[in-house]
Design a protein around this motif. Structure first.
Motif, PDB file in Angstrom:
ATOM      1  N   ASN A  45      -2.987 -49.051  -5.169  1.00  0.00           N
ATOM      2  CA  ASN A  45      -1.677 -48.425  -5.004  1.00  0.00           C
ATOM      3  C   ASN A  45      -0.849 -48.820  -6.216  1.00  0.00           C
ATOM      4  N   CYS A  46      -0.669 -47.872  -7.151  1.00  0.00           N
ATOM      5  CA  CYS A  46       0.007 -48.167  -8.416  1.00  0.00           C
ATOM      6  C   CYS A  46       1.526 -48.157  -8.279  1.00  0.00           C
ATOM      7  N   ALA A  47       2.066 -47.343  -7.355  1.00  0.00           N
ATOM      8  CA  ALA A  47       3.517 -47.243  -7.149  1.00  0.00           C
ATOM      9  C   ALA A  47       4.227 -47.028  -8.480  1.00  0.00           C
ATOM     10  N   ALA A  48       3.766 -46.036  -9.241  1.00  0.00           N
ATOM     11  CA  ALA A  48       4.293 -45.824 -10.590  1.00  0.00           C
ATOM     12  C   ALA A  48       5.774 -45.446 -10.594  1.00  0.00           C
ATOM     13  N   HIS A  49       6.263 -44.864  -9.496  1.00  0.00           N
ATOM     14  CA  HIS A  49       7.671 -44.459  -9.461  1.00  0.00           C
ATOM     15  C   HIS A  49       8.614 -45.653  -9.530  1.00  0.00           C
ATOM     16  N   GLU A  50       8.102 -46.864  -9.271  1.00  0.00           N
ATOM     17  CA  GLU A  50       8.934 -48.061  -9.345  1.00  0.00           C
ATOM     18  C   GLU A  50       8.946 -48.681 -10.743  1.00  0.00           C
ATOM     19  N   LEU A  51       8.187 -48.108 -11.681  1.00  0.00           N
ATOM     20  CA  LEU A  51       8.023 -48.730 -12.999  1.00  0.00           C
ATOM     21  C   LEU A  51       8.748 -48.005 -14.114  1.00  0.00           C
ATOM     22  N   MET A  52       9.310 -46.834 -13.864  1.00  0.00           N
ATOM     23  CA  MET A  52       9.862 -46.026 -14.940  1.00  0.00           C
ATOM     24  C   MET A  52      11.128 -46.663 -15.506  1.00  0.00           C
ATOM     25  N   ASP A  53      11.148 -46.827 -16.825  1.00  0.00           N
ATOM     26  CA  ASP A  53      12.335 -47.248 -17.562  1.00  0.00           C
ATOM     27  C   ASP A  53      12.949 -45.985 -18.166  1.00  0.00           C
ATOM     28  N   TYR A  54      14.022 -45.502 -17.550  1.00  0.00           N
ATOM     29  CA  TYR A  54      14.577 -44.218 -17.974  1.00  0.00           C
ATOM     30  C   TYR A  54      15.278 -44.303 -19.320  1.00  0.00           C
ATOM     31  N   ALA A  55      15.699 -45.488 -19.736  1.00  0.00           N
ATOM     32  CA  ALA A  55      16.280 -45.635 -21.065  1.00  0.00           C
ATOM     33  C   ALA A  55      15.211 -45.466 -22.142  1.00  0.00           C
ATOM     34  N   GLN A  56      14.014 -46.005 -21.880  1.00  0.00           N
ATOM     35  CA  GLN A  56      12.906 -45.864 -22.828  1.00  0.00           C
ATOM     36  C   GLN A  56      12.160 -44.550 -22.639  1.00  0.00           C
ATOM     37  N   THR A  64      12.632 -37.076 -23.799  1.00  0.00           N
ATOM     38  CA  THR A  64      13.191 -37.016 -22.445  1.00  0.00           C
ATOM     39  C   THR A  64      12.079 -36.735 -21.447  1.00  0.00           C
ATOM     40  N   ILE A  65      12.271 -37.254 -20.272  1.00  0.00           N
ATOM     41  CA  ILE A  65      11.321 -37.072 -19.185  1.00  0.00           C
ATOM     42  C   ILE A  65      12.049 -36.429 -18.022  1.00  0.00           C
ATOM     43  N   PRO A  66      11.337 -35.783 -17.121  1.00  0.00           N
ATOM     44  CA  PRO A  66      12.016 -35.207 -15.955  1.00  0.00           C
ATOM     45  C   PRO A  66      12.736 -36.293 -15.167  1.00  0.00           C
ATOM     46  N   PRO A  67      13.992 -36.089 -14.827  1.00  0.00           N
ATOM     47  CA  PRO A  67      14.716 -37.108 -14.059  1.00  0.00           C
ATOM     48  C   PRO A  67      14.137 -37.243 -12.654  1.00  0.00           C
ATOM     49  N   ALA A  68      14.371 -38.388 -12.062  1.00  0.00           N
ATOM     50  CA  ALA A  68      13.880 -38.634 -10.711  1.00  0.00           C
ATOM     51  C   ALA A  68      14.640 -37.777  -9.715  1.00  0.00           C
ATOM     52  N   ASP A  69      13.933 -37.226  -8.766  1.00  0.00           N
ATOM     53  CA  ASP A  69      14.597 -36.461  -7.719  1.00  0.00           C
ATOM     54  C   ASP A  69      15.507 -37.374  -6.905  1.00  0.00           C
ATOM     55  N   PRO A  70      16.640 -36.878  -6.476  1.00  0.00           N
ATOM     56  CA  PRO A  70      17.516 -37.719  -5.647  1.00  0.00           C
ATOM     57  C   PRO A  70      16.833 -38.105  -4.347  1.00  0.00           C
ATOM     58  N   LEU A  98       1.231 -41.823 -10.951  1.00  0.00           N
ATOM     59  CA  LEU A  98       2.335 -41.304 -11.749  1.00  0.00           C
ATOM     60  C   LEU A  98       3.486 -40.951 -10.820  1.00  0.00           C
ATOM     61  N   ARG A  99       4.657 -40.754 -11.404  1.00  0.00           N
ATOM     62  CA  ARG A  99       5.769 -40.231 -10.613  1.00  0.00           C
ATOM     63  C   ARG A  99       5.466 -38.798 -10.196  1.00  0.00           C
ATOM     64  N   LYS A 100       6.052 -38.388  -9.109  1.00  0.00           N
ATOM     65  CA  LYS A 100       5.822 -37.022  -8.663  1.00  0.00           C
ATOM     66  C   LYS A 100       6.449 -36.001  -9.607  1.00  0.00           C
ATOM     67  N   GLU A 101       7.434 -36.436 -10.426  1.00  0.00           N
ATOM     68  CA  GLU A 101       8.085 -35.510 -11.353  1.00  0.00           C
ATOM     69  C   GLU A 101       7.213 -35.189 -12.568  1.00  0.00           C
ATOM     70  N   ASP A 102       6.222 -36.022 -12.877  1.00  0.00           N
ATOM     71  CA  ASP A 102       5.332 -35.780 -14.025  1.00  0.00           C
ATOM     72  C   ASP A 102       4.206 -34.831 -13.609  1.00  0.00           C
ATOM     73  N   ARG A 103       4.571 -33.606 -13.360  1.00  0.00           N
ATOM     74  CA  ARG A 103       3.626 -32.651 -12.787  1.00  0.00           C
ATOM     75  C   ARG A 103       2.486 -32.317 -13.742  1.00  0.00           C
ATOM     76  N   GLN A 104       2.803 -32.162 -15.035  1.00  0.00           N
ATOM     77  CA  GLN A 104       1.762 -31.826 -15.998  1.00  0.00           C
ATOM     78  C   GLN A 104       0.732 -32.942 -16.112  1.00  0.00           C
TER      79      GLN A 104
END
Length: 627
Positions: A398-409, A216-222, A446-452
């Motif tokens: 500009n990687c825009a990684a927050h647009e690439l996350m597959d939350y199922a995987q 599991t990964i941290p869910p995206a902030d609303p 990276l997404r902002k939720e992947d703080r580590q």
């Protein structure tokens, strides 16, 4: 003598006439007039009226706001946005002093459904309509008779008005939710048996996903809600600042500098380095690449802005030549080889296919089969015209990684069917920077939720390139209110002047970032307008970079032209100081289980340009952004 026999000088004044006489006596107007006439006596008659006008204008009443007017206009992509005009009473006459057009910011997912796009367009249109009503009614009445040079007072009133509207909106939503809950209660109580059966099925499905739950990964902030009509706050604040600069006979960038630093304003100013977008890699059917959204060029600091943009244009022309197929009747052999996968093991890399249209970012759109293709294209274009990446020009992504996350995987889909975990993303970026050291900035790796993982990549690459958060810092005003927002450890943030952002918010937040040794980048929103104020804001707050898009489309080119004009003005006045590209070395983690320090150390001496000391910034000691 008066008709009644009374001497003229002994007549007693009463009422308003007496008050006027006392006023003139206190102000010593006769003496001033006599002094002015004596000074004008030796002048030519043709100069008399002009000199008198200049003299009395100095003691005239300060201009005040008499009308604030808003209207709906179109931005650079044909979407509705807001324009605000400020009219002031100047020497007893109403005069239009300034206007500001807000840029719209809307992040629609690529390949979004027609329903989603239609709903967004309706929401945007409603927001602009509401903003026009706010400006023409409430804000027009509220700001009347205020001095446009009193920016703090204007912004305070705008902030209070926005807070009031936000509270009203919360109450309306709360009442609507209560009514909806009361309506649904009888339905849920009457059907207990029908809800129990689906519940068992859901539990069974959850049991099957135990293996997925392990990663599991941290869910995206609303998504941050945007109050309908909030454009009125930012547009009015910016228009008032432009009016204050006009009345003060001061360029807007210098006016912003004085607002930020006051009497401690630096005698020399640094222009922000442009991040010029040259490739926009959209996710399309013919484009497999998803990781890179923008490839940008950054000129070296030794060049003037004019020389740097000319060099970027030369590279862009060479790229266009490389995009042309060798023959019109037959496909490019390089592209054919790339489809067969033969070019990956050879020294010659296939060139990506160019799409025959310009992106809304003002650059060429393209699609690539792997991450290295656009970088190799840039390297080839530079080599062909005798330039060397890393010396004569630098790269940013500009990687825009927050647009690439597959939350199922639970992983990033960097290419179609190719997935990477957050930790694997860090290793991939380290390998990429080692292979292409000319990359000096990564935006949203990276997404902002992947703080580590942000902490890990900062410790690994912080001394080699800037690691910049853009998605985490969309709204300036909310960042100022809550410094504990989910901002990861990073080198700096991209700020955008949108929605309810006020000039005071932007100045205060950049002061906080300066105190925490973060760099500031002012970014141009997707729906850009022809208003070039963003350049003055970037120069005034001392931003390190400015991200304006490409060198096409009028709404973006006009900002580059404004940047060139500011450079020329500062150079003429001998106030231009050379920028620098000093990186930040982040503290290493002493132990894996401990959280890394979020306070970066002082800049290192290992830089890409000669060192120049930064001016002392008088900001309060505040805690750094959270890791």
């Amino acid at each position: 003598m008066e008709p009644g026999g009374q001497p003229r000088q002994q007549r007693k004044l009463q009422g308003p006439r007496q008050e006027a006489a006392e006023f003139y006596r206190r102000q010593q107007v006769p003496q001033r007039l006599e002094e002015a006439l004596n000074a004008l006596y030796p002048l030519r008659p043709a100069d008399l009226y002009g000199e008198l006008a200049n003299y009395f204008s100095k003691i005239s009443k300060a201009p005040v706001i008499c009308k604030v007017f808003g209207r709906k206009v179109l931005d650079g992509v044909g979407q509705p946005t807001l324009e605000v005009e400020i009219h002031c009473t100047v020497k007893n006459h109403e005069k239009r002093i300034s206007s500001a057009v807000m840029s719209s910011h809307s992040q629609i997912p690529e390949n979004a459904s027609a329903q989603t796009t239609e709903a967004d367009e309706k929401e945007r249109n409603d927001s602009v309509t509401t903003a026009v009503i706010w400006v023409n009614e409430s804000l027009n009445t509220m700001l009347k008779d205020l001095e446009p040079t009193d920016q703090c007072k204007v912004d305070k009133m705008l902030g209070e008005y926005f807070t009031e509207k936000a509270e009203e909106n919360k109450e309306i939503k709360k009442q609507a939710a209560g009514e909806a809950e009361a309506t649904l209660l009888p339905l849920t109580s009457d059907t207990p048996s029908t809800t129990a059966l689906p519940g068992k099925k859901k539990a069974a499905k959850a049991g099957k996903k135990v293996a997925v739950a392990e990663r599991t990964i941290p869910p995206a902030d609303p998504a941050e809600p945007v109050l309908c009509g909030s454009l009125a706050i930012g547009g009015t604040s910016l228009a008032v600042a432009k009016a204050g600069a006009t009345i003060s006979h001061t360029p807007l960038y210098l006016y912003i500098t004085l607002l930020k630093h006051g009497e401690d304003s630096p005698k020399e100013m640094t222009l922000p380095l442009p991040m010029v977008t040259v490739l926009h890699c959209e996710k399309m059917a013919s484009a497999k690449l998803k990781l890179v959204k923008e490839i940008m060029l950054i000129p070296p600091v030794q060049l003037s802005l004019k020389q740097g943009l000319e060099r970027v244009l030369d590279i862009q022309k060479e790229m266009m030549r490389l995009f042309e197929p060798p023959g019109k009747e037959q496909p490019s052999p390089q592209m054919t080889a790339s489809k067969k996968g033969k070019t990956h093991n050879t020294g010659k890399k296939a060139l990506p296919q160019a799409l025959k249209r310009i992106s809304h970012l003002g650059c060429l759109m393209t699609g690539c089969d792997n991450l290295e293709e656009p970088l190799l294209l840039m390297q080839t274009a530079c080599n062909n015209i005798g330039l060397e990446l890393g010396t004569d020009m630098y790269l940013a992504m500009n990687c825009a990684a927050h647009e690439l996350m597959d939350y199922a995987q639970g992983k990033y889909e960097i290419l179609t069917g190719t997935f990477r975990s957050p930790d694997e993303m860090v290793d991939m970026y380290v390998e990429l920077i080692n292979k292409f050291p000319s990359i000096i900035a990564l935006i949203d790796p990276l997404r902002k939720e992947d703080r580590q993982q942000w902490s890990n990549i900062c410790c690994a690459l912080g001394s080699k390139c800037y690691l910049i958060a853009e998605d985490a810092a969309t709204c300036v005003s909310k960042l100022k209110i809550d410094q504990n927002r989910n901002i990861p450890m990073c080198s700096g943030v991209v700020l955008k002047y949108i929605n309810q952002t006020k000039i005071s918010d932007l100045i205060e937040l950049t002061g906080l970032l300066d105190g925490q040794r973060h760099i500031t980048i002012l970014g141009s929103p997707d729906g850009e307008s022809s208003d070039d104020s963003l350049v003055d804001l970037a120069v005034g707050v001392g931003a390190r970079f400015i991200k304006l898009g490409g060198l096409s489309r009028g709404e973006r080119v006009t900002k580059y032209n404004r940047l060139l004009a500011v450079e020329e003005e500062l150079a003429t006045n001998r106030r231009l100081r050379e920028a620098n590209l000093d990186f930040v070395t982040f503290a290493e983690e002493p132990q894996p289980e401990k959280q890394p320090s979020d306070v970066p150390s002082a800049p290192t001496q290992d830089s890409l340009s000669p060192q120049r000391s930064q001016p002392a910034l008088h900001v309060p000691s505040l805690p750094a952004l959270p890791p």
